[in-house]
Design a protein around this motif. Sequence first.
Motif, short mmCIF file in Angstrom:
data_model
loop_
_atom_site.label_atom_id
_atom_site.label_comp_id
_atom_site.label_asym_id
_atom_site.label_seq_id
_atom_site.Cartn_x
_atom_site.Cartn_y
_atom_site.Cartn_z
N ASP A 1 -5.11 -3.93 1.75
CA ASP A 1 -6.47 -4.42 1.62
C ASP A 1 -7.30 -3.26 1.10
O ASP A 1 -7.06 -2.12 1.48
N TYR A 2 -8.25 -3.51 0.23
CA TYR A 2 -8.98 -2.43 -0.39
C TYR A 2 -10.44 -2.44 0.01
O TYR A 2 -10.95 -3.40 0.57
N GLY A 3 -11.11 -1.33 -0.28
CA GLY A 3 -12.51 -1.23 0.07
C GLY A 3 -12.68 -0.70 1.49
O GLY A 3 -11.77 -0.16 2.09
N ASP A 4 -13.88 -0.87 2.03
CA ASP A 4 -14.17 -0.39 3.37
C ASP A 4 -13.33 -1.16 4.38
O ASP A 4 -13.34 -2.39 4.42
N GLY A 5 -12.60 -0.46 5.21
CA GLY A 5 -11.74 -1.12 6.18
C GLY A 5 -10.35 -1.37 5.63
O GLY A 5 -9.68 -2.33 6.01
N SER A 6 -9.90 -0.56 4.67
CA SER A 6 -8.59 -0.74 4.07
C SER A 6 -7.47 -0.52 5.08
O SER A 6 -7.60 0.28 5.99
N VAL A 7 -6.37 -1.25 4.91
CA VAL A 7 -5.22 -1.16 5.79
C VAL A 7 -3.99 -0.87 4.94
O VAL A 7 -3.82 -1.45 3.87
N TYR A 8 -3.14 0.04 5.39
CA TYR A 8 -1.95 0.40 4.63
C TYR A 8 -0.81 0.77 5.59
O TYR A 8 -1.02 1.03 6.77
N TYR A 9 0.38 0.74 5.02
CA TYR A 9 1.57 1.06 5.81
C TYR A 9 1.91 2.54 5.65
O TYR A 9 1.95 3.06 4.54
N VAL A 10 2.14 3.24 6.76
CA VAL A 10 2.48 4.66 6.75
C VAL A 10 3.95 4.80 7.09
O VAL A 10 4.37 4.58 8.24
N LYS A 11 4.74 5.14 6.09
CA LYS A 11 6.18 5.19 6.26
C LYS A 11 6.60 6.24 7.28
O LYS A 11 7.51 6.03 8.09
#
Length: 366
Positions: A27-37
């Motif tokens: 998800d992009y922008g403020d409040g982005s979520v990503y997977y950390v390997k």
Amino acid sequence: MCFTVWKGTIFISTKSTKPKSKCNKLDYGDGSVYYVKSRKCFAGQITLEINGEKKRKTAYGKTERIVKNKLLEYRIQAKAGFFDEPDNTTVYELAEKMIEEQFSLNEIKQTSYDRKNETLKSMSPIYDLAMREITEDVIKHFFISKISYSQSYLDKAYQLLKSVFNEAVRKKIVTENIMLNIRKPKSKQELVKVRALTVDEQKKLIDVLKSEDIRYSEQMLLSMFTGMRMGEINALEVKDINFNDRTIKICKTVSRGLNGKTYISGSTKTKAGMRTIYFNDDMADFLKQCIGDKKDGLIFASSVDKLVTTNQVNYQYANTLKKYDILDKSVYGRVDLHSLRHPYVKPKTKKFITFFEVFGQLHSCP
């Protein structure tokens, strides 16, 4: 592999749903979520306004939904003013700011400012720690590691830490001043008090200063005659000597600041040090010899017209005492430049023996 149903038709995709990159944003922008390997979990970041300042907060979770819920909770808490942001101000940051404020408000002079900063620099084992993380044990271990230092240093470090924790309590960074529960440490160094030169030692020293070519001999003699500190003597200007009133105005001193830089401080070591000394005709002759043909500026300056430091005089003084075997080794006590300005007390009579009583006229001095 994933399946997608569209208008009754099943489409099969061989693309994995798990992000392949180290930080693949979902998800992009403020409040982005990503997977950390590296952590094998999801992370999310959001920018919040906390106490009037914009700060970036990070949340972690096993799933994207958990992370998004945490970020939403952060947002709600920040808007409601309930976000409990821990203050990670370090000892160095708080102490530096406190010292700067004290100096700006004229609560401390330049000499105290420099001394406090030098003390702070020497506290490197703990100054990068957050104030809220420091415990009594941390402070005690710090002092144990410095226990072989001088008592003067330990006193300064103790007082500085006490003041810093007072400031931390005032700013509500911590709830109590833990220094109040810690006793001031005592140095392992043997405390040998500085003693005055005996009458015989004074005679020997004066004979040497008169007969030999000793650098800074005039400053040494002036300290003996007047009781002035060496820093005060080296800061004397021609304008400070009033031959009409027979007075010496003492209102400044040579000091060493940060990084060893030498300067003239606009005040003496103590408030009581701001004083006027009266002298007689014999002293007037001696001072005129010291001034020579100078009309203004420093009375005692180096060959390149720079400030003479106390350390420079002390080096020559110590060498002179040793080279000419001036000190009586049977007399207990430590001898330094302060020994010049302190009168000697005869053990039997307890009478203070001054230079004037012993040697009378000064006009024979160099």
